[in-house]
Design a protein around this motif. Structure first.
Motif, PDB file in Angstrom:
ATOM      1  N   PHE A  69      -8.365 -72.635 -14.194  1.00  0.00           N
ATOM      2  CA  PHE A  69      -7.661 -73.110 -15.370  1.00  0.00           C
ATOM      3  C   PHE A  69      -6.240 -73.499 -14.985  1.00  0.00           C
ATOM      4  CE2 PHE A  69      -5.204 -72.353 -19.320  1.00  0.00           C
ATOM      5  CZ  PHE A  69      -5.894 -73.199 -20.184  1.00  0.00           C
ATOM      6  N   PHE A  70      -5.965 -74.810 -14.965  1.00  0.00           N
ATOM      7  CA  PHE A  70      -4.646 -75.336 -14.595  1.00  0.00           C
ATOM      8  C   PHE A  70      -4.139 -74.748 -13.263  1.00  0.00           C
ATOM      9  CE2 PHE A  70      -4.536 -76.063 -19.243  1.00  0.00           C
ATOM     10  CZ  PHE A  70      -4.336 -77.441 -19.223  1.00  0.00           C
ATOM     11  N   ALA A  71      -5.004 -74.719 -12.289  1.00  0.00           N
ATOM     12  CA  ALA A  71      -4.633 -74.210 -10.961  1.00  0.00           C
ATOM     13  C   ALA A  71      -5.553 -74.842  -9.930  1.00  0.00           C
ATOM     14  CB  ALA A  71      -4.746 -72.696 -10.925  1.00  0.00           C
ATOM     15  N   ASP A  72      -5.178 -74.708  -8.660  1.00  0.00           N
ATOM     16  CA  ASP A  72      -5.975 -75.295  -7.575  1.00  0.00           C
ATOM     17  C   ASP A  72      -7.266 -74.525  -7.318  1.00  0.00           C
ATOM     18  OD1 ASP A  72      -4.108 -77.292  -7.119  1.00  0.00           O
ATOM     19  OD2 ASP A  72      -3.013 -76.099  -5.629  1.00  0.00           O
ATOM     20  N   ARG A  73      -7.229 -73.220  -7.548  1.00  0.00           N
ATOM     21  CA  ARG A  73      -8.398 -72.414  -7.183  1.00  0.00           C
ATOM     22  C   ARG A  73      -8.483 -71.123  -7.974  1.00  0.00           C
ATOM     23  NH1 ARG A  73      -4.788 -71.992  -3.053  1.00  0.00           N
ATOM     24  NH2 ARG A  73      -5.826 -73.605  -1.820  1.00  0.00           N
ATOM     25  N   ARG A  74      -9.670 -70.552  -7.948  1.00  0.00           N
ATOM     26  CA  ARG A  74      -9.894 -69.194  -8.436  1.00  0.00           C
ATOM     27  C   ARG A  74      -9.953 -68.279  -7.220  1.00  0.00           C
ATOM     28  NH1 ARG A  74     -13.013 -67.761 -13.734  1.00  0.00           N
ATOM     29  NH2 ARG A  74     -10.994 -67.972 -14.753  1.00  0.00           N
ATOM     30  N   VAL A  75      -9.430 -67.061  -7.355  1.00  0.00           N
ATOM     31  CA  VAL A  75      -9.413 -66.107  -6.255  1.00  0.00           C
ATOM     32  C   VAL A  75     -10.133 -64.838  -6.695  1.00  0.00           C
ATOM     33  CG1 VAL A  75      -7.980 -64.738  -4.698  1.00  0.00           C
ATOM     34  CG2 VAL A  75      -7.228 -67.035  -5.396  1.00  0.00           C
ATOM     35  N   VAL A  76     -11.094 -64.414  -5.879  1.00  0.00           N
ATOM     36  CA  VAL A  76     -11.853 -63.193  -6.150  1.00  0.00           C
ATOM     37  C   VAL A  76     -11.551 -62.186  -5.052  1.00  0.00           C
ATOM     38  CG1 VAL A  76     -14.128 -62.210  -6.574  1.00  0.00           C
ATOM     39  CG2 VAL A  76     -13.689 -64.608  -7.148  1.00  0.00           C
ATOM     40  N   LEU A  77     -11.076 -61.017  -5.439  1.00  0.00           N
ATOM     41  CA  LEU A  77     -10.802 -59.936  -4.493  1.00  0.00           C
ATOM     42  C   LEU A  77     -11.785 -58.805  -4.746  1.00  0.00           C
ATOM     43  CD1 LEU A  77      -9.055 -58.484  -2.340  1.00  0.00           C
ATOM     44  CD2 LEU A  77      -7.555 -57.733  -4.213  1.00  0.00           C
ATOM     45  N   VAL A  78     -12.516 -58.410  -3.705  1.00  0.00           N
ATOM     46  CA  VAL A  78     -13.505 -57.335  -3.814  1.00  0.00           C
ATOM     47  C   VAL A  78     -13.195 -56.289  -2.751  1.00  0.00           C
ATOM     48  CG1 VAL A  78     -15.955 -56.753  -3.855  1.00  0.00           C
ATOM     49  CG2 VAL A  78     -15.207 -59.051  -4.552  1.00  0.00           C
ATOM     50  N   GLU A  79     -13.022 -55.033  -3.172  1.00  0.00           N
ATOM     51  CA  GLU A  79     -12.654 -53.970  -2.234  1.00  0.00           C
ATOM     52  C   GLU A  79     -13.643 -52.813  -2.267  1.00  0.00           C
ATOM     53  OE1 GLU A  79      -8.255 -53.409  -1.453  1.00  0.00           O
ATOM     54  OE2 GLU A  79      -8.198 -53.848  -3.596  1.00  0.00           O
ATOM     55  N   ASP A  80     -13.951 -52.295  -1.089  1.00  0.00           N
ATOM     56  CA  ASP A  80     -14.776 -51.087  -0.925  1.00  0.00           C
ATOM     57  C   ASP A  80     -16.102 -51.174  -1.676  1.00  0.00           C
ATOM     58  OD1 ASP A  80     -12.756 -49.802   0.628  1.00  0.00           O
ATOM     59  OD2 ASP A  80     -11.679 -49.326  -1.211  1.00  0.00           O
ATOM     60  N   SER A  81     -16.743 -52.316  -1.581  1.00  0.00           N
ATOM     61  CA  SER A  81     -18.000 -52.524  -2.307  1.00  0.00           C
ATOM     62  C   SER A  81     -19.215 -52.014  -1.542  1.00  0.00           C
ATOM     63  CB  SER A  81     -18.190 -54.014  -2.583  1.00  0.00           C
ATOM     64  OG  SER A  81     -18.357 -54.727  -1.353  1.00  0.00           O
ATOM     65  N   GLY A  82     -19.104 -51.963  -0.212  1.00  0.00           N
ATOM     66  CA  GLY A  82     -20.260 -51.588   0.604  1.00  0.00           C
ATOM     67  C   GLY A  82     -21.269 -52.714   0.755  1.00  0.00           C
ATOM     68  N   PHE A  83     -20.928 -53.920   0.300  1.00  0.00           N
ATOM     69  CA  PHE A  83     -21.875 -55.042   0.338  1.00  0.00           C
ATOM     70  C   PHE A  83     -22.303 -55.411   1.756  1.00  0.00           C
ATOM     71  CE2 PHE A  83     -20.060 -56.965  -3.862  1.00  0.00           C
ATOM     72  CZ  PHE A  83     -20.827 -56.069  -4.596  1.00  0.00           C
ATOM     73  N   PHE A  84     -21.448 -55.150   2.733  1.00  0.00           N
ATOM     74  CA  PHE A  84     -21.720 -55.633   4.090  1.00  0.00           C
ATOM     75  C   PHE A  84     -22.356 -54.578   4.982  1.00  0.00           C
ATOM     76  CE2 PHE A  84     -18.527 -58.218   2.149  1.00  0.00           C
ATOM     77  CZ  PHE A  84     -18.952 -59.503   2.432  1.00  0.00           C
ATOM     78  N   LYS A  85     -22.895 -53.541   4.342  1.00  0.00           N
ATOM     79  CA  LYS A  85     -23.649 -52.526   5.078  1.00  0.00           C
ATOM     80  C   LYS A  85     -25.156 -52.707   4.871  1.00  0.00           C
ATOM     81  CE  LYS A  85     -21.933 -48.404   4.335  1.00  0.00           C
ATOM     82  NZ  LYS A  85     -21.142 -47.230   3.919  1.00  0.00           N
ATOM     83  N   SER A  86     -25.514 -53.722   4.089  1.00  0.00           N
ATOM     84  CA  SER A  86     -26.927 -54.035   3.861  1.00  0.00           C
ATOM     85  C   SER A  86     -27.064 -55.553   3.719  1.00  0.00           C
ATOM     86  CB  SER A  86     -27.443 -53.329   2.598  1.00  0.00           C
ATOM     87  OG  SER A  86     -26.664 -53.685   1.480  1.00  0.00           O
ATOM     88  N   SER A  87     -28.284 -56.033   3.552  1.00  0.00           N
ATOM     89  CA  SER A  87     -28.511 -57.481   3.607  1.00  0.00           C
ATOM     90  C   SER A  87     -27.857 -58.234   2.446  1.00  0.00           C
ATOM     91  CB  SER A  87     -30.006 -57.774   3.641  1.00  0.00           C
ATOM     92  OG  SER A  87     -30.613 -57.359   2.427  1.00  0.00           O
ATOM     93  N   GLN A  88     -27.965 -57.720   1.211  1.00  0.00           N
ATOM     94  CA  GLN A  88     -27.383 -58.365   0.024  1.00  0.00           C
ATOM     95  C   GLN A  88     -27.671 -59.871   0.018  1.00  0.00           C
ATOM     96  OE1 GLN A  88     -26.279 -56.787  -2.446  1.00  0.00           O
ATOM     97  NE2 GLN A  88     -25.856 -54.752  -1.636  1.00  0.00           N
ATOM     98  N   GLU A  89     -28.946 -60.202  -0.081  1.00  0.00           N
ATOM     99  CA  GLU A  89     -29.366 -61.597   0.076  1.00  0.00           C
ATOM    100  C   GLU A  89     -28.746 -62.536  -0.953  1.00  0.00           C
ATOM    101  OE1 GLU A  89     -33.413 -62.340   0.751  1.00  0.00           O
ATOM    102  OE2 GLU A  89     -33.639 -60.793   2.285  1.00  0.00           O
ATOM    103  N   THR A  90     -28.574 -62.069  -2.193  1.00  0.00           N
ATOM    104  CA  THR A  90     -27.983 -62.938  -3.221  1.00  0.00           C
ATOM    105  C   THR A  90     -26.576 -63.361  -2.832  1.00  0.00           C
ATOM    106  OG1 THR A  90     -29.267 -61.863  -4.975  1.00  0.00           O
ATOM    107  CG2 THR A  90     -27.308 -63.092  -5.652  1.00  0.00           C
ATOM    108  N   LEU A  91     -25.789 -62.392  -2.395  1.00  0.00           N
ATOM    109  CA  LEU A  91     -24.418 -62.694  -1.977  1.00  0.00           C
ATOM    110  C   LEU A  91     -24.415 -63.524  -0.702  1.00  0.00           C
ATOM    111  CD1 LEU A  91     -21.398 -62.203  -2.546  1.00  0.00           C
ATOM    112  CD2 LEU A  91     -21.552 -60.148  -1.113  1.00  0.00           C
TER     113      LEU A  91
END
Length: 325
Positions: A69-91
């Motif tokens: 919204f009236f900017a160049d980009r959206r920024v998503v910050l994700v911390e301590d999710s554990g997503f990268f310790k398993s396959s998480q195919e959707t992501l």
């Protein structure tokens, strides 16, 4: 780290970043530098932060897919999710389809480099390992801090400071802040200043205990042990640290006997080179047979303490009396 610095300098950002590793100080520093460069000041409408293992991948993707919204980009910050310790195919699949108007930043402690999610973000963006720097880099970092404060620091003061605070950069930063405040009206930092202000960590005290075991100085060993007990350190944890110390010394001594240098040993064991150097120095006071015998005694006393057949405080004292007496 150089990759992120270069991206910030040029303004050419990747679709996604993964900041991982055990050095929280560096991760936080680069997380803040990156998000600030991506968002600018005060843009909260195009920023979302998710934290913890309950973070929803679907919710994250939904926000990432929305036009800014009236900017160049959206920024998503994700911390301590554990997503990268398993396959998480959707992501993992999403990393190849991130809109050009979105940048995702993940900050994690542990990752599995074999996982589909890790491989996907490394391909689509940048995965950066933030591990504790080596002794040379830590020395340069802290000496620059001392110089910037208009102070000097003696070599023996630095050596003692390093011994007391090298478990993390956060701890080093905090201890140096205390130290510089303490010597604000002095020209330099002395050994006495460090000994007065900087607290010894329990693993450092255990290392000192073992040093006195090597020199057969039982009174000093017991003094250090009772000092730790006075600070409410559990005897069974002290015993576990003693066992861990001798385990490391045994492995390092064995590797060194095979002709491996400090850097090779550190790499194989996944620990820092200054820890290897320090432990090898202490290990020279013991033969491999002595270390094995002490570990057998310690394991026996540990088992007896945990099953209630002996008082845990007494278990440590018996081990020390046998080997330092």
């Amino acid at each position: 780290m150089k990759t992120i610095d270069e991206d910030i300098k040029t303004g050419q950002f990747k679709a996604a970043y993964l900041l991982y590793g055990d050095e929280d100080y560096l991760k936080k520093q680069y997380r803040d530098k990156l998000t600030k460069a991506l968002m600018g000041q005060g843009d909260t409408m195009n920023f979302a932060k998710y934290e913890g293992k309950d973070s929803s991948i679907e919710e994250i993707i939904s926000f990432a897919d929305t036009m800014p919204f009236f900017a160049d980009r959206r920024v998503v910050l994700v911390e301590d999710s554990g997503f990268f310790k398993s396959s998480q195919e959707t992501l993992a699949d999403y990393f190849s389809n991130i809109p050009e108007t979105t940048c995702m930043v993940f900050v994690e402690s542990d990752v599995d480099k074999r996982s589909k999610a890790y491989k996907a973000i490394a391909k689509a963006g940048s995965a950066v390992d933030f591990s504790m720097p080596d002794e040379r880099m830590l020395t340069s970092w802290m000496m620059a801090r001392v110089k910037a404060a208009g102070k000097t620091m003696t070599r023996d003061a630095w050596n003692e400071f390093f011994e007391r605070s090298n478990d993390s950069m956060d701890h080093m930063d905090m201890e140096m802040e205390k130290l510089l405040s303490y010597v604000y009206d002095k020209d330099g930092i002395t050994l006495e200043d460090v000994e007065t202000i900087c607290t010894k960590q329990v693993h450092t005290k255990v290392f000192d205990m073992i040093s006195f075991v090597a020199s057969k100085n039982l009174p000093k060993v017991l003094d250090l042990y009772h000092d730790m007990l006075a600070t409410k350190e559990p005897p069974i944890r002290i015993l576990a640290l003693i066992i861990r110390q001798f385990d490391q010394m045994y492995v390092m001594k064995d590797m060194a006997s095979q002709g491996m240098n400090v850097q090779t040993i550190a790499g194989k064991m996944g620990i820092r080179d200054f820890i290897v150097r320090k432990n090898l120095g202490l290990a020279r006071n013991f033969t491999m047979e002595q270390i094995r015998a002490l570990l057998e005694d310690a394991a026996d006393l540990d088992e007896r303490a945990k099953t209630g057949r002996i008082n845990d405080q007494l278990a440590v004292e018996m081990l020390m009396i046998k080997w330092a007496g």
